[in-house]
Design an enzyme around this catalytic site. Structure first.
Site, PDB file in Angstrom:
ATOM      1  N   ASP A 104       0.800  -1.378   0.024  1.00 17.38           N
ATOM      2  CA  ASP A 104      -0.133  -0.042   0.065  1.00 17.38           C
ATOM      3  C   ASP A 104       0.851   1.349  -0.091  1.00 17.38           C
ATOM      4  OD1 ASP A 104      -2.462  -1.401   0.192  1.00 17.38           O
ATOM      5  OD2 ASP A 104      -2.390  -1.436   2.186  1.00 17.38           O
ATOM      6  N   ARG A 160       2.527   4.704  17.024  1.00 23.28           N
ATOM      7  CA  ARG A 160       1.766   5.923  16.192  1.00 23.28           C
ATOM      8  C   ARG A 160       2.233   7.485  16.570  1.00 23.28           C
ATOM      9  NH1 ARG A 160       1.604   2.096  13.029  1.00 23.28           N
ATOM     10  NH2 ARG A 160      -0.062   0.501  12.719  1.00 23.28           N
ATOM     11  N   ASP A 209      -5.695   3.914  13.656  1.00 19.99           N
ATOM     12  CA  ASP A 209      -4.428   4.380  13.493  1.00 19.99           C
ATOM     13  C   ASP A 209      -4.616   5.568  12.406  1.00 19.99           C
ATOM     14  OD1 ASP A 209      -2.998   2.406  14.957  1.00 19.99           O
ATOM     15  OD2 ASP A 209      -2.995   0.995  13.232  1.00 19.99           O
ATOM     16  N   SER A 247      -3.780  -8.997   8.378  1.00 17.35           N
ATOM     17  CA  SER A 247      -3.404  -7.546   8.936  1.00 17.35           C
ATOM     18  C   SER A 247      -2.433  -7.793   9.998  1.00 17.35           C
ATOM     19  CB  SER A 247      -4.425  -6.692   8.720  1.00 17.35           C
ATOM     20  OG  SER A 247      -3.730  -5.455   8.994  1.00 17.35           O
TER      21      SER A 247
HETATM   22  N1  ARG Z   1      -6.770  -2.827  17.124  1.00 18.64           N
HETATM   23  C1  ARG Z   1      -5.538  -2.382  17.497  1.00 18.64           C
HETATM   24  C2  ARG Z   1      -5.232  -1.017  17.691  1.00 18.64           C
HETATM   25  O1  ARG Z   1      -6.026  -0.120  17.221  1.00 18.64           O
HETATM   26  C3  ARG Z   1      -4.549  -2.866  16.377  1.00 18.64           C
HETATM   27  C4  ARG Z   1      -4.386  -2.403  15.114  1.00 18.64           C
HETATM   28  C5  ARG Z   1      -3.358  -2.933  14.149  1.00 18.64           C
HETATM   29  N2  ARG Z   1      -3.374  -2.822  12.852  1.00 18.64           N
HETATM   30  C6  ARG Z   1      -3.075  -3.843  12.030  1.00 18.64           C
HETATM   31  N3  ARG Z   1      -3.091  -3.534  10.808  1.00 18.64           N
HETATM   32  N4  ARG Z   1      -3.200  -4.952  12.355  1.00 18.64           N
HETATM   33  O2  ARG Z   1      -4.619  -0.528  18.340  1.00 18.64           O
END
Ligand code: ARG
Length: 399
Positions: free
Chosen positions: A14, A95, A124, A175
């Site tokens: 991506d 992040r 995110d 993912s």
């Molecule tokens: N649900 C978790 C969070 O919001 C993990 C997100 C992780 N992203 C991923 N592409 N798996 O912090």
């Protein structure tokens, strides 16, 4: 001069297609920024080169592992941070550090915007953009997948048409986001919460149901953060890396939850965070030993508030900063040793000691040497229960 945008670059499909896609859609020159937070896998230099090969005018790599551990993971540990009591905020913590470097590089290079590869459905996107807004309010944020219709299918076609050097490790149905604090796995067959996770999903932890002899580890804390493991001094990063291996071997820190995202969606998530869960268990025990009862009780509420703020992308917010001041103040006596037993998916506290301990043997003992004057309890309970007694007389009659 052509306007510039700094893209948070992972090296995956991506964001690799995102480079050309952003340029085509906005006319801006794209600078790629890859931040190492301990995600492992590929060499950062290979990732940098790929960004250039995909059309970035410049590509920057930042090794943020020590910064991430010291300035983001240690505050989370001091806060015993678990979102909804379960999730140690793995992605939520990375992040803000990535966003900090995005904003810094954008300012240094005179870019007017930043970009990231998030979809419009997750947390995110919020975390990146809220952090950038707090650090560099003049920058705008662009998300090609969300704002410029960059779908998976289009990305694959674009990569083929433009001959982009993307290693299509194609068949991974999940993912995954990972860093030194843990791994998050979602999508694929996990989208049905009735489907149990399979061994294949895990990378940081070994199967806890495969029996092996227990291990013991002693973690030394100084003012709330780990400073030695089995007597050997460690940096925060080393503590986390070493415990990932030690606790991961015993399958500690596997978490399977349905979680409430900020955007209103419930999602099924599988995490593994061996060091995080072992450290939080040890740190909490040391707090029980060293904090006054009221501080400990009140702090539990602060911890949950802190975790919600960080989950919701408000790392660089006023309330979060103020809570950090409170939490830091509570940590000044949180020093000492915790012994953990690692076995069968669990990290169990089996020993605790501290020069700052509030545990008083002569008050606690039921054996000889007891200095606690039990006769004082009688009057204390009279007064303690007086409000209950008075209201009971009214409510139950007999006044
Ligand atoms: N649900 C978790 C969070 O919001 C993990 C997100 C992780 N992203 C991923 N592409 N798996 O912090």
């Amino acid at each position: 001069m052509t306007e510039r945008v700094v893209l948070a670059y992972s090296g995956g499909l991506d964001t690799s297609v995102g480079i050309g896609w952003l340029h085509d859609a906005t006319g801006k020159d794209v600078v790629a920024l890859a931040v190492d937070v301990g995600q492992g896998g590929e060499d950062m230099e290979d990732i940098r080169q790929r960004a250039l090969d995909c059309g970035a005018v410049d590509a920057v790599v930042v090794d943020a592992k020590n910064e991430f551990a010291s300035d983001y993971l240690m505050p989370a540990l001091k806060a015993n941070a678990l979102y909804q009591k379960r999730y140690p905020l793995v992605s939520a913590l990375s992040r803000p550090v990535i966003a900090r470097h995005l904003a810094r590089v954008a300012k240094e290079l005179g870019a007017d915007s930043v970009a990231h590869g998030c979809t419009g459905k997750g947390n995110d996107q919020v975390r990146f953009e809220a952090a950038v807004a707090a650090l560099a309010p003049e920058l705008t944020s662009i998300a090609p997948v969300r704002d410029l219709a960059l779908t998976r299918d289009k990305a694959i076609v674009y990569a083929e048409e433009h001959n982009l050097p993307i290693r299509q490790s194609a068949k991974n149905p999940y993912s995954i986001d990972k860093n030194v604090w843990g791994r998050a796995v979602e999508t694929g067959f996990l989208e049905d919460p009735w489907n149990a996770p399979i061994e294949d999903l895990y990378e940081y932890t070994m199967d806890p149901s495969v029996a092996k002899p227990a291990d013991e580890v002693v973690i030394t804390f100084t003012a709330g953060i780990p400073t030695a493991i089995d007597g050997k001094p460690v940096t925060p990063l080393e503590a986390v890396e070493q415990l990932n291996i030690l606790a991961g071997k015993h399958g500690v820190g596997r978490i399977d939850v349905v979680e409430d995202r900020l955007v209103g969606i419930k999602s099924r998530e599988v995490y593994e965070a061996p060091a995080a869960m072992a450290l939080i268990a040890a740190h909490e025990a040391l707090e029980s030993l060293t904090l006054e009862r009221d501080v400990n009780r009140y702090k539990r509420g602060v911890e949950s508030e802190w975790s919600n703020l960080v989950y919701d992308g408000l790392w660089f917010s006023g309330l979060k900063r103020s809570l950090d001041v409170f939490i830091d103040d509570t940590q000044k006596h949180v020093s000492g040793d915790i012994r953990l037993k690692l076995e069968g998916g669990r990290a169990t506290v089996t020993g605790q000691k501290s020069n700052e301990s509030l545990y008083d043997f002569s008050l606690a003992t039921y054996d000889t040497g007891d200095t606690f004057d039990q006769s004082l309890s009688k009057g204390f309970i009279e007064i303690w229960s007086l409000p209950s007694k008075i209201s009971a007389r009214r409510d139950l009659g007999g006044r």
